[in-house]
Structure formats: C-alpha cells, structure tokens
Motif scaffolding. Structure first.
Motif, PDB file in Angstrom:
ATOM      1  N   TYR A 175       0.770  -1.235   0.000  1.00  0.00           N
ATOM      2  CA  TYR A 175       0.000   0.000   0.000  1.00  0.00           C
ATOM      3  C   TYR A 175       0.809   1.298   0.000  1.00  0.00           C
ATOM      4  N   GLU A 176       2.007   1.281   0.502  1.00  0.00           N
ATOM      5  CA  GLU A 176       2.634   2.560   0.812  1.00  0.00           C
ATOM      6  C   GLU A 176       3.595   3.088  -0.241  1.00  0.00           C
ATOM      7  N   THR A 177       4.010   2.272  -1.197  1.00  0.00           N
ATOM      8  CA  THR A 177       5.028   2.719  -2.128  1.00  0.00           C
ATOM      9  C   THR A 177       4.531   2.669  -3.562  1.00  0.00           C
ATOM     10  N   PHE A 178       4.589   3.804  -4.240  1.00  0.00           N
ATOM     11  CA  PHE A 178       4.307   3.872  -5.660  1.00  0.00           C
ATOM     12  C   PHE A 178       5.635   4.089  -6.406  1.00  0.00           C
ATOM     13  N   LYS A 205      -5.276   0.703 -10.852  1.00  0.00           N
ATOM     14  CA  LYS A 205      -4.469   0.686  -9.635  1.00  0.00           C
ATOM     15  C   LYS A 205      -3.448   1.809  -9.555  1.00  0.00           C
ATOM     16  N   PRO A 235       1.650   0.900  -8.124  1.00  0.00           N
ATOM     17  CA  PRO A 235       2.053   0.260  -6.868  1.00  0.00           C
ATOM     18  C   PRO A 235       3.185  -0.742  -7.107  1.00  0.00           C
ATOM     19  N   ARG A 236       4.115  -0.764  -6.197  1.00  0.00           N
ATOM     20  CA  ARG A 236       5.304  -1.583  -6.373  1.00  0.00           C
ATOM     21  C   ARG A 236       4.966  -3.058  -6.576  1.00  0.00           C
ATOM     22  N   ARG A 237       3.854  -3.524  -6.037  1.00  0.00           N
ATOM     23  CA  ARG A 237       3.519  -4.943  -6.160  1.00  0.00           C
ATOM     24  C   ARG A 237       3.261  -5.345  -7.606  1.00  0.00           C
ATOM     25  N   GLU A 289       3.213   8.331  -0.793  1.00  0.00           N
ATOM     26  CA  GLU A 289       1.768   8.267  -0.991  1.00  0.00           C
ATOM     27  C   GLU A 289       1.072   9.580  -0.624  1.00  0.00           C
ATOM     28  N   LEU A 305      -4.187   7.312  -3.143  1.00  0.00           N
ATOM     29  CA  LEU A 305      -4.038   5.894  -3.478  1.00  0.00           C
ATOM     30  C   LEU A 305      -5.386   5.284  -3.775  1.00  0.00           C
TER      31      LEU A 305
END
Length: 454
Positions: free
Chosen positions: A382-385, A406, A426-428, A448, A453
């Motif tokens: 959730y925290e890193t784009f 997303k 998002p990094r994921r 973020e 987000l």
C-alpha cells in the motif's frame, strides 16, 4: 481412491528398500544423503516401513536398468536379506527401467519410483472432490505409459460382442482379438479425458471466482513453501482459523483462503496452497493446474521457509524453481523465516538466507515476529508507488486497464506499436510492466502523501 493406489496397500505395512542413484552430470539441490533422508520421510508418510537403503554413483544411467547390473544383483540379495516386498528408487524411472528392474529383481517384488510414492501420498491426503480428481488424473497419466502385460493379463479373444472389461473406470468394450492390455490402455485414456473435462470445469469456476474477488480490490497473498514449512500453522495464527496441521509431509492439499486485517486496518486475503518438494512430479503440476493458478494470480507471494531445517537454503531454492515452472516467477515475494523459536542462534541461521528477498524472522507457533511481518506486507502493498514509463503493446490491454485501475496516470500517448503511458504504479505490480519499460526505472519512490491511493 483405494482402487487407484500405485502402491500395494493390501498388507498392514509394506517393507521397503530404498535405492539412490547419483548421476555426475545431473545437478540436484539436495545432496544424495539428504535426498535419501527425504525419501525415507516420504515412505514413512505413506505408511511404509523402511528396512534398508543403498546408493550408487553413476557417470551415465544404464539404458536398461538405470543402475549397474552388479548393483541390481546386490539389491536383489539385500532385499531377500531384509525381507522387503517393495523397492523405491529416489529418481523417476522410465517405463522401460521399471519393467527391466522388476524382471531382474523378481516378479513378486514391486518396484516404484519417487514420483509414484508422492502420488500415493497425495491420494491418501486428498479429501475434497477437486483434490481427488486432481490426484486421480496425475496417477492415471503416470500409469498409462507403464501399462504392461505384467500389470494386466492377456484376454481371450471375445468372440462376437465381448463384454464389459471390469478394468479401471468400468468403461470400454473388448473387441474381437483385443488384448486386456489394449482394453486397459483405451479405458484409462478415456478416463483421463473425462477427468480433464471435470477439472476444466473446476478451473473455469476458480477463474470466475478470482474475477469476482478482484472486483473487491482486496489484495491476495499466496502462501508458498516447501512441504511441512508451517504454512497452515501461519495461516491459523494470522486468521484465528482452525486448519488441519500435522508435522508430516503434504498434510494439506486443498487451497484455503482467509481474510486478515493488516496493522493499518486494510483487509487482505491469504491463500494457503499445496506444499512443494524437490523433484515435484510433472504429472502433479499439470493435474493441480487449477489450484496452482491461485498462486500465479496473487498480488504477492509469502514464501514460508523452515529456518530450522538443515537444508533450508536448498528447499527455498527448490520452491523458487517450482514457482518459475508454474509461471509465478515474476510475482513479488516476501520471505518468512519460520520456526525461529526452535533456534539456538537465530541470527546465524537468518544470515545464511540473507540473499532471499524481504526476509522476516517469525514463529508461526508462538506469534513471534508476526507484527513486523504484517507491517512489511502492508508497506509493500500500500505505501510505495513507483514512477515508470512504459510502452504497452496493443495485445496487452489488461496491463493498460490495470494501470488505470491501480495506478496514477500522468501522460498517455498512442503510438504505432502500443500505448506509451507515464505515471505511478504500486510496487507490487512492477514486475508485470518490466518487459515494456521504455526508459530506465527511476530509483526514487513517490510518497503516498503526494497522490491519492486506490
């Protein structure tokens, strides 16, 4: 499933003699001694008593019996000495190797390989209708090329119409001049096709369920790991579930999904899947495709490693190789080094696996380290784009849709060979876009607070 056993379980307990063969040109993750110890654990899991073992180093396998003729004679004497009725090879034997070994060792002795043993364990542990179908398919596909007259019998010519064969599945008619072997092959082939059709329905149902699940925008985390690494124990601890847990190989086969709250209150879905093992039979990977797709569709993989195991590093590498094989090698991974409560020197053991990504030492049994693990998952999801610039081919429309859904789109340009899109993701999801980078990925992450987000 009893009728489909690849091992004779009519007796109370079979007595097995184990055989290992180390081919110098083959690279295995486990040493021969460690692999033989694992084979013994597999045999014990199947309810088989191990009475002895022998190994042989080979430059190349014998084309007839895999191991050398002198070693075959030695095994025959040892089997008689230990009164064994089953020989298990720690390799996958070809149909010819199996036939020739059974001839050489005696008609009353059963010869199987590691694959057949694992299939038998799966047959014992499959409880749901889906699991039973998957294991049955894997067994039949393994058995079909190994059908010989030693397995069946030559039928008399059925003058005229013939009768129902009574072989596996209870389907198929014996034609004039047709041997029982041919009937069995045709019958099993028909059964395989029927099982594939049933499993395709299961696969379609799972696919529809995943699509519905994605509409909720709840991230999915798949638990993966070597068999008996503690995945079910971890899911129980995280979700207050009561999944079956046992200290043995392949205790659970069926995927289970539970909702878990992260420290910030966000909801995620954790899915427990079948454990891996080195030399996982290809028949099982194919038959369990619908189940394994739960892994490849995940947003994040949580790789659970038994840090107390002497071969923890080799087991972890085996899991990574299997993930690549099933098409999940590019999904982001967080590694949970489990069972640290059983270590005298946790830091030393953890240092040995420092090359594995995003490691968190935990104890699924006591709950130690689970708070940090969940915080790490939350930060990752959730925290890193990431700021990226990609050119997405027109036949990859799902990636464009995912970016809009997303990510944060800054600029879009339709070009000759695809859509160039610049923005934040998002990094994921970053691994899905790497093949289409149109410029170098920026090293800096975007906080973020600068963007709303999803």
């Amino acid at each position: 499933m009893a009728k489909n056993k690849l091992i004779n379980t009519e007796q109370l307990q079979q007595r097995a003699f184990l055989v290992g063969a180390n081919v110098s040109t083959r690279e295995d993750l486990l040493s021969q001694d460690d692999s033989m110890q694992e084979l013994e654990l597999l045999a014990q899991t199947a309810g088989i008593e191990v009475v002895g073992h022998v190994t042989q180093n080979l430059t190349i396998p014998n084309p007839k019996t895999y191991i050398g003729s002198g070693k075959v004679d030695e095994i025959k004497l040892l089997v008689e000495e230990f009164d064994a009725d089953l020989v298990i090879f720690d390799i996958e034997l070809s149909p010819r190797h199996q036939r020739e070994l059974e001839k050489a060792l005696g008609d009353t002795l059963q010869v199987i390989d590691r694959t057949a043993l694992i299939l038998d364990i799966f047959a014992q542990h499959a409880h749901t209708s889906e699991g039973v179908l998957q294991v049955e398919l894997a067994q039949y596909e393994y058995r079909l090329p190994r059908l010989t007259r030693a397995w069946t019998h030559l039928a008399r010519q059925a003058g005229g119409g013939g009768g129902r064969t009574g072989s596996v599945g209870g389907v198929g008619l014996r034609g004039p001049g047709e041997t029982q072997l041919e009937v069995d092959r045709r019958t099993i082939s028909a059964r395989i096709e029927l099982l594939k059709e049933e499993l395709e329905k299961v696969r379609a149902h799972r696919s529809r369920y995943r699509k519905q699940r994605k509409r909720t925008h709840i991230p999915v985390i798949s638990l993966v790991g070597y068999t008996n690494a503690g995945k079910s124990t971890l899911l129980n601890k995280l979700s207050d579930a009561e999944l079956f847990v046992a200290d043995k190989l392949f205790a659970t086969l069926d995927p289970t999904t539970r909702r878990v709250s992260l420290p910030g209150g966000q909801k995620v879905l954790f899915t427990d899947t079948v454990g891996f093992i080195q030399k996982l039979p290809t028949e099982l990977i194919a038959a369990f495709r619908a189940t394994l797709e739960e892994i490849s569709a995940a947003d994040l993989l949580l790789h659970v490693v038994d840090i107390t195991h002497v071969n923890a590093s080799a087991q972890a590498k085996s899991v990574q190789e299997t993930l690549v094989e099933i098409g999940a090698g590019d999904i982001p991974i967080i590694t949970a080094l489990n069972k640290i409560d059983g270590l005298k020197d946790p830091q030393g053991a953890i240092a040995a696996l420092e090359d594995f990504p995003n490691t968190f030492p935990i104890s699924a049994l006591t709950g130690q380290g689970l708070g940090a693990l969940l915080s790490g998952i939350e930060e990752f999801l959730y925290e890193t784009f990431i700021d990226i610039d990609v050119q997405i081919p027109y036949d990859q429309g799902q990636l464009l849709s995912l970016f809009y859904e997303k990510g944060q789109v800054k600029q879009v340009v339709n070009q000759e060979f695809g859509t160039r899109i610049i923005g934040l993701i998002p990094r994921r999801f970053i691994s899905r876009y790497e093949p289409y980078f149109s410029s170098s990925l920026k090293n800096s992450a975007i906080d973020e607070d600068d963007f709303e987000l999803e």
